[in-house]
Design a protein around this motif. Structure first.
Motif, mmCIF file in Angstrom:
data_model
loop_
_atom_site.group_PDB
_atom_site.id
_atom_site.type_symbol
_atom_site.label_atom_id
_atom_site.label_comp_id
_atom_site.label_asym_id
_atom_site.label_seq_id
_atom_site.Cartn_x
_atom_site.Cartn_y
_atom_site.Cartn_z
ATOM 1 N N LEU A 226 0.831 -1.201 0.000
ATOM 2 C CA LEU A 226 0.000 0.000 0.000
ATOM 3 C C LEU A 226 0.871 1.260 0.000
ATOM 4 O O LEU A 226 0.578 2.243 -0.698
ATOM 5 C CB LEU A 226 -0.929 -0.021 1.212
ATOM 6 N N ARG A 227 1.955 1.243 0.759
ATOM 7 C CA ARG A 227 2.879 2.384 0.778
ATOM 8 C C ARG A 227 3.446 2.644 -0.628
ATOM 9 O O ARG A 227 3.479 3.785 -1.097
ATOM 10 C CB ARG A 227 4.033 2.133 1.741
ATOM 11 N N LEU A 242 -2.975 10.742 6.238
ATOM 12 C CA LEU A 242 -2.682 9.345 6.508
ATOM 13 C C LEU A 242 -3.095 8.521 5.291
ATOM 14 O O LEU A 242 -4.028 8.899 4.568
ATOM 15 C CB LEU A 242 -3.469 8.834 7.714
ATOM 16 N N VAL A 243 -2.416 7.410 5.098
ATOM 17 C CA VAL A 243 -2.890 6.367 4.184
ATOM 18 C C VAL A 243 -3.128 5.128 5.033
ATOM 19 O O VAL A 243 -2.225 4.682 5.751
ATOM 20 C CB VAL A 243 -1.876 6.073 3.067
ATOM 21 N N TRP A 249 -5.623 0.338 9.593
ATOM 22 C CA TRP A 249 -4.210 0.276 9.950
ATOM 23 C C TRP A 249 -3.423 1.261 9.094
ATOM 24 O O TRP A 249 -3.600 1.349 7.884
ATOM 25 C CB TRP A 249 -3.665 -1.140 9.762
ATOM 26 N N VAL A 250 -2.538 2.001 9.734
ATOM 27 C CA VAL A 250 -1.838 3.109 9.079
ATOM 28 C C VAL A 250 -0.618 2.594 8.322
ATOM 29 O O VAL A 250 0.272 1.961 8.901
ATOM 30 C CB VAL A 250 -1.417 4.166 10.116
ATOM 31 N N ALA A 251 -0.591 2.910 7.008
ATOM 32 C CA ALA A 251 0.565 2.568 6.178
ATOM 33 C C ALA A 251 1.504 3.757 6.021
ATOM 34 O O ALA A 251 2.721 3.588 5.966
ATOM 35 C CB ALA A 251 0.103 2.079 4.801
ATOM 36 N N VAL A 252 0.937 4.975 5.941
ATOM 37 C CA VAL A 252 1.742 6.187 5.741
ATOM 38 C C VAL A 252 1.232 7.278 6.670
ATOM 39 O O VAL A 252 0.014 7.480 6.787
ATOM 40 C CB VAL A 252 1.649 6.682 4.277
ATOM 41 N N GLY A 259 -1.236 7.085 15.741
ATOM 42 C CA GLY A 259 -0.985 5.744 16.238
ATOM 43 C C GLY A 259 -1.014 4.732 15.107
ATOM 44 O O GLY A 259 -1.164 5.084 13.932
ATOM 45 N N PRO A 260 -0.901 3.449 15.447
ATOM 46 C CA PRO A 260 -0.833 2.425 14.394
ATOM 47 C C PRO A 260 -2.165 2.171 13.704
ATOM 48 O O PRO A 260 -2.197 1.592 12.618
ATOM 49 C CB PRO A 260 -0.378 1.174 15.150
ATOM 50 N N ARG A 261 -3.290 2.634 14.327
ATOM 51 C CA ARG A 261 -4.587 2.326 13.736
ATOM 52 C C ARG A 261 -5.573 3.444 14.038
ATOM 53 O O ARG A 261 -5.540 4.040 15.121
ATOM 54 C CB ARG A 261 -5.121 0.991 14.283
ATOM 55 N N VAL A 262 -6.442 3.723 13.078
ATOM 56 C CA VAL A 262 -7.524 4.684 13.283
ATOM 57 C C VAL A 262 -8.842 3.953 13.076
ATOM 58 O O VAL A 262 -8.872 2.745 12.805
ATOM 59 C CB VAL A 262 -7.405 5.875 12.303
ATOM 60 N N ALA A 263 -9.952 4.681 13.204
ATOM 61 C CA ALA A 263 -11.259 4.062 12.992
ATOM 62 C C ALA A 263 -11.359 3.505 11.580
ATOM 63 O O ALA A 263 -10.733 4.013 10.638
ATOM 64 C CB ALA A 263 -12.366 5.088 13.223
#
Length: 404
Positions: A226-227, A242-243, A249-252, A259-263
């Motif tokens: 994804l990045r 963010l991507v 889950w955050v890739a970029v 943090g590592p994850r958003v909604a």
């Protein structure tokens, strides 16, 4: 040995099996057993008896057709790691006359391997691919009881409810997605009762950890792809962003220490991100681009109660892109949303919300559950801690023709 093991090391298995047989007969006859069953067994027998099952008359096993099993395999979240599980378990199973079984979250047997002799014995029990091994289908068994208890379970001999399963031991543990937390299925090792080894439970635990770590490794590979795929687009986008993938889950990260994850993102639904505020996710290949509204942005929502409740939302000036959407609500969801809006910017807590919904102080947990159900529909239009409309959101309630 795991705390959930059925038999302590050094136990004489033949003697223990005879004691458990007397316990089984006494309890199910309503008598006093020589020793009390383990609590996990006691709970399961109680559930199974409540279903009206007879230990001497097994319910019919009706395995799914081969095509249905194949479809479930293809859709299983465990399919990417089945080969790794085989590498750990099948050699041990062949050497110990055991059977290795992997089910889905419904308790349907999708994969089964072991020696030909053990497979033939299992066939006579209906313990075959496509069969459902929940408690409701076959009584107390490690797979079904692990699903019911949401925990690893080992059963020995007459701890099984059905008499036909008494010659067996079984050790099962649930497998969860490390990405979403969802239950994916159960790994089970079963075999002739008198061949149970103290290490079997630890082997099952190890296989579950292996499966979950393998799934996480694939998840990290997905984020890396994804990045790479997002790089050409990100060079043209300004400002913090963010991507993220479909599970949040955050890739970029750019311009924000997220943090590592958003909604979990949903098309057209605003999502609140710490440090960014209210954002609108935009589809970006296999993931999502998440950018904030400008400070002047507004989101206008109308709750229409004239008939069946409907929420209509319009992203106004200042959003990174326009758009509107609507969602049908239940009467309860509409009531929750109206109470949250009425609380104003100071918000409300679960206790006050419970009083508004149910009229007393005894429904705090139910109120929290109602908010969770509402947020699954409206996303982060409703903020938490305390419950309130998110910054930049206005809500108008229309109760009928000419009403407001």
């Amino acid at each position: 040995m795991p705390a959930w093991s059925a038999v302590a090391p050094g136990t004489d298995l033949s003697t223990h099996a005879r004691v458990l047989s007397r316990v089984h007969d006494a309890v199910l006859a309503g008598g006093r057993p020589p020793v009390r069953p383990r609590r996990v067994v006691e709970r399961s027998w109680s559930r199974v008896l409540g279903l009206g099952m007879d230990p001497d008359r097994p319910r019919a096993r009706d395995p799914l057709p081969v095509e249905a099993v194949e479809a479930r395999r293809r859709g299983s979240g465990l399919s990417p790691v089945v080969d790794e599980l085989r590498q750990v378990l099948v050699g041990v199973a062949d050497a110990s006359s055991a059977l290795v079984v992997v089910t889905d979250a419904d308790g349907v047997v999708l994969w089964r391997e072991g020696s030909s002799g053990t497979r033939r014995q299992a066939d006579r029990l209906g313990f075959a691919e496509g069969a459902t091994w929940t408690e409701a289908a076959v009584g107390t068994n490690a797979i079904g009881t692990a699903l019911a208890e949401a925990a690893p379970v080992q059963l020995f001999s007459a701890e099984h409810f059905e008499a036909a399963q008494h010659p067996w031991y079984c050790s099962a543990a649930p497998v969860h997605s490390p990405v979403t937390g969802d239950l994916l299925g159960v790994v089970d090792v079963s075999g002739p009762a008198l061949t149970l080894h103290p290490a079997i439970g630890a082997l099952v635990e190890t296989s579950v950890r292996l499966a979950e770590s393998g799934l996480w490794r694939r998840h990290e590979q997905h984020l890396e792809r994804l990045r790479r795929s997002a790089e050409p687009v990100l060079g043209t986008v300004r400002g913090p962003l963010l991507v993220v993938d479909d599970d949040g889950w955050v890739a970029v990260r750019s311009g924000i220490a997220a943090g590592p994850r958003v909604a979990v993102p949903r098309a057209g639904r605003p999502v609140a991100v710490a440090g960014l505020g209210l954002c609108t996710p935009e589809r970006l290949g296999e993931g999502w681009l998440v950018r904030p509204y400008e400070p002047r942005a507004t989101v206008a929502a109308e709750l229409d109660l004239a008939a069946a409740p409907v929420l209509r939302v319009s992203a106004g000036e200042g959003s990174p892109h326009g758009g509107s959407w609507s969602a049908a609500l239940t009467r309860r969801q509409a009531q929750v949303l109206a109470l949250v809006a009425r609380a104003g910017r100071q918000g409300t807590d679960a206790a006050a919300l419970g009083r508004g919904l149910f009229g007393d102080d005894g429904h705090v947990v139910a109120a929290r559950a109602e908010v969770s159900r509402l947020r699954r529909v409206v996303g982060d239009l409703v903020a938490t801690a305390p419950y309130r409309l998110a910054d930049g959101v206005t809500l108008t309630v229309r109760t009928g023709p000419g009403g407001g």
